[in-house]
Motif scaffolding. Structure first.
Motif, PDB file in Angstrom:
ATOM      1  N   LEU A  44       0.831  -1.205   0.000  1.00 26.93           N
ATOM      2  CA  LEU A  44       0.000   0.000   0.000  1.00 26.93           C
ATOM      3  C   LEU A  44       0.867   1.258   0.000  1.00 26.93           C
ATOM      4  O   LEU A  44       0.555   2.230  -0.693  1.00 26.93           O
ATOM      5  CB  LEU A  44      -0.933  -0.008   1.217  1.00 26.93           C
ATOM      6  CG  LEU A  44      -2.003  -1.109   1.207  1.00 26.93           C
ATOM      7  CD1 LEU A  44      -2.836  -1.045   2.483  1.00 26.93           C
ATOM      8  CD2 LEU A  44      -2.906  -0.986  -0.018  1.00 26.93           C
ATOM      9  N   ARG A  45       1.957   1.240   0.751  1.00 29.24           N
ATOM     10  CA  ARG A  45       2.857   2.389   0.756  1.00 29.24           C
ATOM     11  C   ARG A  45       3.558   2.542  -0.590  1.00 29.24           C
ATOM     12  O   ARG A  45       3.887   3.653  -1.012  1.00 29.24           O
ATOM     13  CB  ARG A  45       3.867   2.250   1.884  1.00 29.24           C
ATOM     14  CG  ARG A  45       3.233   2.378   3.274  1.00 29.24           C
ATOM     15  CD  ARG A  45       4.233   2.111   4.386  1.00 29.24           C
ATOM     16  NE  ARG A  45       5.314   3.075   4.341  1.00 29.24           N
ATOM     17  CZ  ARG A  45       6.606   2.743   4.398  1.00 29.24           C
ATOM     18  NH1 ARG A  45       6.964   1.482   4.465  1.00 29.24           N
ATOM     19  NH2 ARG A  45       7.530   3.677   4.357  1.00 29.24           N
ATOM     20  N   ALA A  46       3.799   1.425  -1.281  1.00 23.03           N
ATOM     21  CA  ALA A  46       4.380   1.501  -2.613  1.00 23.03           C
ATOM     22  C   ALA A  46       3.435   2.194  -3.584  1.00 23.03           C
ATOM     23  O   ALA A  46       3.864   2.719  -4.610  1.00 23.03           O
ATOM     24  CB  ALA A  46       4.713   0.100  -3.122  1.00 23.03           C
ATOM     25  N   ARG A  47       2.142   2.209  -3.272  1.00 26.28           N
ATOM     26  CA  ARG A  47       1.144   2.888  -4.101  1.00 26.28           C
ATOM     27  C   ARG A  47       0.929   4.334  -3.659  1.00 26.28           C
ATOM     28  O   ARG A  47       0.012   5.000  -4.130  1.00 26.28           O
ATOM     29  CB  ARG A  47      -0.173   2.111  -4.050  1.00 26.28           C
ATOM     30  CG  ARG A  47      -0.114   0.812  -4.855  1.00 26.28           C
ATOM     31  CD  ARG A  47      -0.988  -0.260  -4.228  1.00 26.28           C
ATOM     32  NE  ARG A  47      -1.072  -1.438  -5.084  1.00 26.28           N
ATOM     33  CZ  ARG A  47      -0.120  -2.358  -5.198  1.00 26.28           C
ATOM     34  NH1 ARG A  47       1.001  -2.229  -4.516  1.00 26.28           N
ATOM     35  NH2 ARG A  47      -0.278  -3.399  -5.987  1.00 26.28           N
ATOM     36  N   GLY A  48       1.758   4.810  -2.723  1.00 21.59           N
ATOM     37  CA  GLY A  48       1.669   6.196  -2.285  1.00 21.59           C
ATOM     38  C   GLY A  48       0.701   6.436  -1.164  1.00 21.59           C
ATOM     39  O   GLY A  48       0.382   7.592  -0.855  1.00 21.59           O
TER      40      GLY A  48
END
Length: 304
Positions: A44-48
């Motif tokens: 999820l953090r990789a998706r901003g």
């Protein structure tokens, strides 16, 4: 192949969303909670998307801030109570809510098991506590709402691929979750889930994440070493070419390992569990899937 590698390089350039800025991130108990939920927070953090781990009504939940000031709550089922450790529930429930609009309440995903025969099972109920279908469901819904800061491109898998995200240093972030160990944390979380798998079928599904010939960890690791070899060739020193050969050899060995183990998933799925041995009355009914690690009471929630 060249286009795929270029795309992979672009994907790796995307920074992870920063960690929460409250003081609890520096405490051991919060870092342990973060590690146990890394298989949810990392993609999820990789998706901003900014993620936090906090204590909900009766369990630890992942809170995800969205661009329109609404948020997602990713939590285990509240009932019946479970002895499973944080981050490894029987299923996940994802809701979208808004702090100032009580009419906004949407269930995006619900894989929690139910024994109520009168209740219709949701399609995702069979996924249990698996993370990839949960992430895929969030991707699809947020894309529909236009709330995905970094949309998943068609060439990318919506599932969890730790090797495709690069952690960027964050001045307020604790060491273990947000530095170079992010990939190790994600793989450690996968190992924890394998240790706690209740069936060989569940274990086979986890093996698939590593052995899938296209998007599995070994396949991506082979591409990584090959890309590193190409990068080494750009150096002026003669050792750059020697290093590139070593890295290309490493990529070949990793891919060969995938070929050797290509039927391991099917073989694992076909296994039959041993009959349980008789237990003494003093023996616990069930051993924890992870080494017991007491978590202190949740601290008071900070207002952001």
């Amino acid at each position: 192949m060249a286009a795929d590698k270029a795309h992979a390089a672009d994907s790796c350039a995307a920074p992870l969303a920063p960690l929460p800025d409250h003081r609890n991130v520096n405490t051991p108990w919060w870092q342990e909670l973060w590690r146990r939920h890394a298989h949810i927070t990392t993609p999820l953090r990789a998706r901003g998307l900014e993620c936090d781990v906090e204590f909900g009504h009766s369990a630890y939940v992942v809170r995800v801030a969205l661009p329109d000031d609404s948020y997602l709550l990713i939590r285990p089922p509240q009932e019946p109570s479970s002895e499973r450790p944080p981050g490894d529930p029987e299923g996940w429930i994802v809701t979208r809510e808004h702090p100032d609009d009580q009419t906004l309440f949407e269930v995006l995903y619900d894989s929690a098991p139910t024994e109520d025969t009168g209740t219709r099972q949701r399609p995702e109920a069979g996924h249990g506590g698996s993370a990839p279908p949960l992430i895929e469901a969030i991707d699809q819904r947020l894309a529909q709402l236009g709330l995905l800061p970094r949309p998943v491109l068609p060439q990318e898998s919506p599932h969890v691929h730790p090797a495709r995200t690069t952690a960027q240093p964050h001045p307020d972030a604790p060491g273990p979750p947000d530095r170079a160990t992010v990939y190790g944390d994600a793989l450690r979380a996968l190992t924890d889930r394998l240790n706690g798998a209740e069936s060989h079928t569940d274990a086979a599904a986890l093996l698939h994440q590593v052995l899938d010939p296209t998007n599995g960890l070994l396949a991506q690791l082979g591409d990584f070493f090959e890309a590193a070899g190409e990068k080494a060739k750009e150096a002026e020193e003669d050792d750059g070419f020697d290093l590139s050969y070593d890295l290309v050899d490493a990529a070949a060995e990793v891919r060969n390992l995938g070929e050797v183990l290509h039927v391991a998933e099917d073989r694992m799925r076909a296994l039959t569990p041993l009959a349980p041995a008789p237990r003494l009355s003093s023996t616990p009914a069930r051993a924890p899937s992870l080494p017991p690690q007491a978590l202190p009471p949740a601290p008071p929630r900070h207002t952001r």
